[in-house]
Motif scaffolding. Sequence first.
Motif, PDB file in Angstrom:
ATOM      1  N   TYR A  60       0.833  -1.198   0.000  1.00 16.89           N
ATOM      2  CA  TYR A  60       0.000   0.000   0.000  1.00 16.89           C
ATOM      3  C   TYR A  60       0.871   1.253   0.000  1.00 16.89           C
ATOM      4  O   TYR A  60       2.008   1.232   0.455  1.00 16.89           O
ATOM      5  CB  TYR A  60      -0.944   0.006   1.205  1.00 16.89           C
ATOM      6  CG  TYR A  60      -0.238  -0.202   2.520  1.00 16.89           C
ATOM      7  CD1 TYR A  60       0.283   0.874   3.234  1.00 16.89           C
ATOM      8  CD2 TYR A  60      -0.076  -1.469   3.056  1.00 16.89           C
ATOM      9  CE1 TYR A  60       0.941   0.695   4.425  1.00 16.89           C
ATOM     10  CE2 TYR A  60       0.586  -1.656   4.255  1.00 16.89           C
ATOM     11  CZ  TYR A  60       1.082  -0.569   4.940  1.00 16.89           C
ATOM     12  OH  TYR A  60       1.738  -0.747   6.124  1.00 16.89           O
ATOM     13  N   PRO A  61       0.364   2.350  -0.516  1.00 10.55           N
ATOM     14  CA  PRO A  61       1.157   3.585  -0.556  1.00 10.55           C
ATOM     15  C   PRO A  61       1.344   4.165   0.850  1.00 10.55           C
ATOM     16  O   PRO A  61       0.466   4.053   1.704  1.00 10.55           O
ATOM     17  CB  PRO A  61       0.322   4.530  -1.417  1.00 10.55           C
ATOM     18  CG  PRO A  61      -1.046   3.981  -1.376  1.00 10.55           C
ATOM     19  CD  PRO A  61      -0.933   2.507  -1.131  1.00 10.55           C
ATOM     20  N   THR A  62       2.489   4.748   1.082  1.00  8.92           N
ATOM     21  CA  THR A  62       2.779   5.360   2.379  1.00  8.92           C
ATOM     22  C   THR A  62       3.169   6.812   2.175  1.00  8.92           C
ATOM     23  O   THR A  62       3.566   7.219   1.078  1.00  8.92           O
ATOM     24  CB  THR A  62       3.926   4.617   3.097  1.00  8.92           C
ATOM     25  OG1 THR A  62       5.084   4.682   2.267  1.00  8.92           O
ATOM     26  CG2 THR A  62       3.563   3.176   3.377  1.00  8.92           C
ATOM     27  N   LEU A  63       3.060   7.558   3.228  1.00  6.70           N
ATOM     28  CA  LEU A  63       3.400   8.968   3.169  1.00  6.70           C
ATOM     29  C   LEU A  63       4.919   9.160   3.127  1.00  6.70           C
ATOM     30  O   LEU A  63       5.423  10.060   2.480  1.00  6.70           O
ATOM     31  CB  LEU A  63       2.809   9.694   4.388  1.00  6.70           C
ATOM     32  CG  LEU A  63       2.922  11.201   4.420  1.00  6.70           C
ATOM     33  CD1 LEU A  63       2.279  11.815   3.175  1.00  6.70           C
ATOM     34  CD2 LEU A  63       2.252  11.744   5.675  1.00  6.70           C
ATOM     35  N   PHE A  64       5.652   8.273   3.814  1.00  6.53           N
ATOM     36  CA  PHE A  64       7.109   8.364   3.882  1.00  6.53           C
ATOM     37  C   PHE A  64       7.728   7.103   3.311  1.00  6.53           C
ATOM     38  O   PHE A  64       7.114   6.049   3.287  1.00  6.53           O
ATOM     39  CB  PHE A  64       7.570   8.535   5.335  1.00  6.53           C
ATOM     40  CG  PHE A  64       6.975   9.741   5.998  1.00  6.53           C
ATOM     41  CD1 PHE A  64       7.466  11.012   5.740  1.00  6.53           C
ATOM     42  CD2 PHE A  64       5.922   9.609   6.878  1.00  6.53           C
ATOM     43  CE1 PHE A  64       6.915  12.130   6.339  1.00  6.53           C
ATOM     44  CE2 PHE A  64       5.362  10.716   7.497  1.00  6.53           C
ATOM     45  CZ  PHE A  64       5.860  11.980   7.219  1.00  6.53           C
ATOM     46  N   GLY A  65       8.974   7.208   2.874  1.00  4.08           N
ATOM     47  CA  GLY A  65       9.704   6.056   2.382  1.00  4.08           C
ATOM     48  C   GLY A  65      10.067   5.099   3.515  1.00  4.08           C
ATOM     49  O   GLY A  65      10.021   5.454   4.701  1.00  4.08           O
ATOM     50  N   ASN A  67      12.960   3.920   4.505  1.00  3.37           N
ATOM     51  CA  ASN A  67      14.110   4.345   5.322  1.00  3.37           C
ATOM     52  C   ASN A  67      13.705   5.418   6.337  1.00  3.37           C
ATOM     53  O   ASN A  67      14.174   5.428   7.462  1.00  3.37           O
ATOM     54  CB  ASN A  67      15.219   4.885   4.427  1.00  3.37           C
ATOM     55  CG  ASN A  67      15.869   3.771   3.621  1.00  3.37           C
ATOM     56  OD1 ASN A  67      15.800   2.598   4.002  1.00  3.37           O
ATOM     57  ND2 ASN A  67      16.463   4.132   2.510  1.00  3.37           N
ATOM     58  N   GLU A  68      12.842   6.342   5.925  1.00  2.00           N
ATOM     59  CA  GLU A  68      12.398   7.412   6.841  1.00  2.00           C
ATOM     60  C   GLU A  68      11.549   6.852   7.970  1.00  2.00           C
ATOM     61  O   GLU A  68      11.611   7.346   9.107  1.00  2.00           O
ATOM     62  CB  GLU A  68      11.607   8.446   6.063  1.00  2.00           C
ATOM     63  CG  GLU A  68      12.431   9.219   5.050  1.00  2.00           C
ATOM     64  CD  GLU A  68      11.600  10.097   4.150  1.00  2.00           C
ATOM     65  OE1 GLU A  68      12.059  11.216   3.878  1.00  2.00           O
ATOM     66  OE2 GLU A  68      10.511   9.651   3.737  1.00  2.00           O
ATOM     67  N   MET A  69      10.769   5.835   7.690  1.00  2.00           N
ATOM     68  CA  MET A  69       9.902   5.265   8.745  1.00  2.00           C
ATOM     69  C   MET A  69      10.698   4.443   9.757  1.00  2.00           C
ATOM     70  O   MET A  69      10.282   4.287  10.889  1.00  2.00           O
ATOM     71  CB  MET A  69       8.802   4.414   8.113  1.00  2.00           C
ATOM     72  CG  MET A  69       7.824   5.240   7.317  1.00  2.00           C
ATOM     73  SD  MET A  69       6.340   4.424   6.715  1.00  2.00           S
ATOM     74  CE  MET A  69       6.739   2.764   6.465  1.00  2.00           C
ATOM     75  N   ARG A  70      11.853   3.931   9.369  1.00  2.00           N
ATOM     76  CA  ARG A  70      12.660   3.092  10.284  1.00  2.00           C
ATOM     77  C   ARG A  70      13.453   3.913  11.276  1.00  2.00           C
ATOM     78  O   ARG A  70      14.027   3.399  12.199  1.00  2.00           O
ATOM     79  CB  ARG A  70      13.595   2.198   9.472  1.00  2.00           C
ATOM     80  CG  ARG A  70      12.864   1.132   8.704  1.00  2.00           C
ATOM     81  CD  ARG A  70      13.843   0.241   7.980  1.00  2.00           C
ATOM     82  NE  ARG A  70      13.139  -0.716   7.155  1.00  2.00           N
ATOM     83  CZ  ARG A  70      12.914  -1.974   7.506  1.00  2.00           C
ATOM     84  NH1 ARG A  70      13.322  -2.428   8.672  1.00  2.00           N
ATOM     85  NH2 ARG A  70      12.279  -2.780   6.697  1.00  2.00           N
TER      86      ARG A  70
END
Length: 71
Positions: A60-65, A67-70
């Motif tokens: 599903y599409p996310t607002l952040f990539g 790497n940014e979410m980790r």
Amino acid sequence: MKPKQKTSTVVRSKQVNFSLSDEEYNLMLLYIKKYKISNKSRWLRETVIAHILKNLEMDYPTLFGENEMRR
């Protein structure tokens, strides 16, 4: 008497062709025979579509990539 099968009103006019190695083809035939699949075309279509739908749910599409979410 056999029970009546549902007939689909969907017109399938598009074709997809692909190649399998002898090993892959024999494996597919073994599976079809083991599970007594009478309609190979329907089985292949449903298998491919089920796989695509499953992956779409996970992708599903996310607002952040990622790497940014980790962080």
